[in-house]
Design a protein around this motif. Sequence first.
Motif, PDB file in Angstrom:
ATOM      1  N   ALA A 172       0.849  -1.191   0.000  1.00  0.00           N
ATOM      2  CA  ALA A 172       0.000   0.000   0.000  1.00  0.00           C
ATOM      3  C   ALA A 172       0.881   1.236   0.000  1.00  0.00           C
ATOM      4  O   ALA A 172       2.076   1.176   0.311  1.00  0.00           O
ATOM      5  CB  ALA A 172      -0.926   0.007   1.211  1.00  0.00           C
ATOM      6  N   ILE A 173       0.280   2.380  -0.341  1.00  0.00           N
ATOM      7  CA  ILE A 173       0.992   3.653  -0.323  1.00  0.00           C
ATOM      8  C   ILE A 173       0.057   4.730   0.195  1.00  0.00           C
ATOM      9  O   ILE A 173      -1.145   4.728  -0.084  1.00  0.00           O
ATOM     10  CB  ILE A 173       1.515   4.021  -1.728  1.00  0.00           C
ATOM     11  N   ASP A 174       0.615   5.657   0.974  1.00  0.00           N
ATOM     12  CA  ASP A 174      -0.141   6.814   1.435  1.00  0.00           C
ATOM     13  C   ASP A 174       0.842   7.956   1.621  1.00  0.00           C
ATOM     14  O   ASP A 174       1.907   7.788   2.230  1.00  0.00           O
ATOM     15  CB  ASP A 174      -0.852   6.498   2.759  1.00  0.00           C
ATOM     16  N   GLY A 175       0.513   9.114   1.080  1.00  0.00           N
ATOM     17  CA  GLY A 175       1.375  10.273   1.220  1.00  0.00           C
ATOM     18  C   GLY A 175       2.752  10.081   0.628  1.00  0.00           C
ATOM     19  O   GLY A 175       3.725  10.683   1.100  1.00  0.00           O
ATOM     20  N   GLY A 176       2.872   9.238  -0.402  1.00  0.00           N
ATOM     21  CA  GLY A 176       4.151   9.011  -1.045  1.00  0.00           C
ATOM     22  C   GLY A 176       5.031   8.000  -0.347  1.00  0.00           C
ATOM     23  O   GLY A 176       6.115   7.686  -0.844  1.00  0.00           O
ATOM     24  N   ARG A 177       4.596   7.471   0.787  1.00  0.00           N
ATOM     25  CA  ARG A 177       5.385   6.475   1.513  1.00  0.00           C
ATOM     26  C   ARG A 177       4.768   5.097   1.320  1.00  0.00           C
ATOM     27  O   ARG A 177       3.554   4.949   1.360  1.00  0.00           O
ATOM     28  CB  ARG A 177       5.465   6.828   2.996  1.00  0.00           C
ATOM     29  N   GLU A 178       5.637   4.111   1.117  1.00  0.00           N
ATOM     30  CA  GLU A 178       5.185   2.757   0.821  1.00  0.00           C
ATOM     31  C   GLU A 178       5.170   1.898   2.089  1.00  0.00           C
ATOM     32  O   GLU A 178       6.011   2.049   2.980  1.00  0.00           O
ATOM     33  CB  GLU A 178       6.094   2.127  -0.226  1.00  0.00           C
ATOM     34  N   TYR A 179       4.212   0.973   2.108  1.00  0.00           N
ATOM     35  CA  TYR A 179       4.028   0.090   3.266  1.00  0.00           C
ATOM     36  C   TYR A 179       3.846  -1.340   2.790  1.00  0.00           C
ATOM     37  O   TYR A 179       3.312  -1.588   1.703  1.00  0.00           O
ATOM     38  CB  TYR A 179       2.801   0.511   4.077  1.00  0.00           C
ATOM     39  N   MET A 180       4.267  -2.255   3.627  1.00  0.00           N
ATOM     40  CA  MET A 180       4.022  -3.674   3.408  1.00  0.00           C
ATOM     41  C   MET A 180       3.364  -4.246   4.657  1.00  0.00           C
ATOM     42  O   MET A 180       3.932  -4.201   5.750  1.00  0.00           O
ATOM     43  CB  MET A 180       5.324  -4.429   3.115  1.00  0.00           C
ATOM     44  N   PHE A 181       2.150  -4.743   4.496  1.00  0.00           N
ATOM     45  CA  PHE A 181       1.489  -5.510   5.548  1.00  0.00           C
ATOM     46  C   PHE A 181       1.811  -6.981   5.283  1.00  0.00           C
ATOM     47  O   PHE A 181       1.766  -7.427   4.124  1.00  0.00           O
ATOM     48  CB  PHE A 181      -0.019  -5.276   5.515  1.00  0.00           C
ATOM     49  N   TYR A 182       2.128  -7.720   6.323  1.00  0.00           N
ATOM     50  CA  TYR A 182       2.531  -9.096   6.085  1.00  0.00           C
ATOM     51  C   TYR A 182       2.220  -9.972   7.291  1.00  0.00           C
ATOM     52  O   TYR A 182       1.944  -9.492   8.391  1.00  0.00           O
ATOM     53  CB  TYR A 182       4.019  -9.175   5.714  1.00  0.00           C
ATOM     54  N   GLU A 183       2.268 -11.250   7.035  1.00  0.00           N
ATOM     55  CA  GLU A 183       2.070 -12.283   8.051  1.00  0.00           C
ATOM     56  C   GLU A 183       3.426 -12.540   8.719  1.00  0.00           C
ATOM     57  O   GLU A 183       4.390 -12.909   8.043  1.00  0.00           O
ATOM     58  CB  GLU A 183       1.543 -13.515   7.337  1.00  0.00           C
ATOM     59  N   ALA A 184       3.499 -12.314  10.019  1.00  0.00           N
ATOM     60  CA  ALA A 184       4.776 -12.402  10.739  1.00  0.00           C
ATOM     61  C   ALA A 184       4.717 -13.518  11.774  1.00  0.00           C
ATOM     62  O   ALA A 184       3.801 -13.564  12.595  1.00  0.00           O
ATOM     63  CB  ALA A 184       5.089 -11.075  11.430  1.00  0.00           C
ATOM     64  N   GLY A 185       5.692 -14.413  11.721  1.00  0.00           N
ATOM     65  CA  GLY A 185       5.773 -15.466  12.720  1.00  0.00           C
ATOM     66  C   GLY A 185       5.523 -16.843  12.142  1.00  0.00           C
ATOM     67  O   GLY A 185       5.193 -17.007  10.968  1.00  0.00           O
ATOM     68  N   HIS A 186       5.698 -17.852  12.980  1.00  0.00           N
ATOM     69  CA  HIS A 186       5.574 -19.224  12.497  1.00  0.00           C
ATOM     70  C   HIS A 186       4.141 -19.537  12.096  1.00  0.00           C
ATOM     71  O   HIS A 186       3.193 -18.866  12.510  1.00  0.00           O
ATOM     72  CB  HIS A 186       6.085 -20.218  13.549  1.00  0.00           C
ATOM     73  N   ARG A 187       3.986 -20.545  11.289  1.00  0.00           N
ATOM     74  CA  ARG A 187       2.759 -20.808  10.551  1.00  0.00           C
ATOM     75  C   ARG A 187       1.500 -20.846  11.421  1.00  0.00           C
ATOM     76  O   ARG A 187       0.439 -20.381  11.016  1.00  0.00           O
ATOM     77  CB  ARG A 187       2.918 -22.138   9.793  1.00  0.00           C
TER      78      ARG A 187
END
Length: 348
Positions: free
Chosen positions: A322-337
């Motif tokens: 995603a992007i907002d205000g010219g800055r990029e973001y990554m949402f992700y799944e963090a941690g073991h399964r």
Amino acid sequence: MPDARANPENQPPPRPSSASGRVDRRTALLGTGAAALLATGAVPVTTAHASTTAADVLPPFTFLREALDTSSLAYNPTGELIFPCVRGTGGRLPDAPGRFLLYYAPHENPGGLCLAYGDDLEGPFTEHPGNPIVSNVWEPHYRVSHVSSPHALWNAEHREMWLYFHGENHTTRLARSSDGVNFSYEGEVLTTSMVPGTTEASYARVFDHPLPDRGARYVMVFMRNSTGDNRSIGWGWSADGITFDFDPEPLVSHADVGLANLSGPHLVIRGGSTYVVYHTDRGDIRMTEVGRDFGTRRHMGVVHTPLSGPPDSGRSAAPSYAIDGGREYMFYEAGHRLGATIAIARSG
């Protein structure tokens, strides 16, 4: 710079490329010859200009915070969350509860598609009180052990939020909504019977990505499990986002990158080319260039390395950009399964 409200799929903006030449285009799948080649799975592949690096396509992302306090969620039946998808609402959903909608889900039974909302990609996000917004029982349409992996597509043609999800792992489904919260069931869009030799067809994401030579407006990327129990990335295309044709061969084969399992694919479009980003059984996130017509295969290696400590603990997966205000973001799944949470990482 455009922000997520003006960007149909929150795609990051184009980044400067160091490539001095354009990606070679596939020419064999033009006109009347396409049907015959696709029927046999014979997809000609070209090689892209090798000077473009992963760093030209995506910036480095640094962990910022967890998107949700999992200990305080009203709906959290299994203590694990996976497969985030964040979408902007500006100019789309006038009555949305926030500027951004974050879809996510547990995976283990019973799963359940969930929603959180906020006004800033850096959080905080508030859990929707009606979670799960889609459950594992939806009479008279289905009754399954779990539903999971929500991916939201803003369908500009219908001015609706379309939510793709799996349940069971051999079936991917679609629901539609005019407000991003309350959904009506559309039906099955992908099953293993549509992709010979597979036992699972799930973790799908769909993007508005026209392929004129195929008469398609939308592209789906998904995880496909083989009868040999190795997971690769599959793909399909569609004129309407509902009825898809699928390549019988993987888009990115696990064997081609020397690994046992790949999953969580996401498209990134930059500098005149298209890339598929996916996570691996080594815990990292990698990239393959496929080209705007999906006729290229250039494996570009690791684009994100997980933190060794929490919340990643050696595993980052299922990115959503995603992007907002010219800055990029990554949402992700963090941690073991079976113990993951949703994390936010920021560029720069």
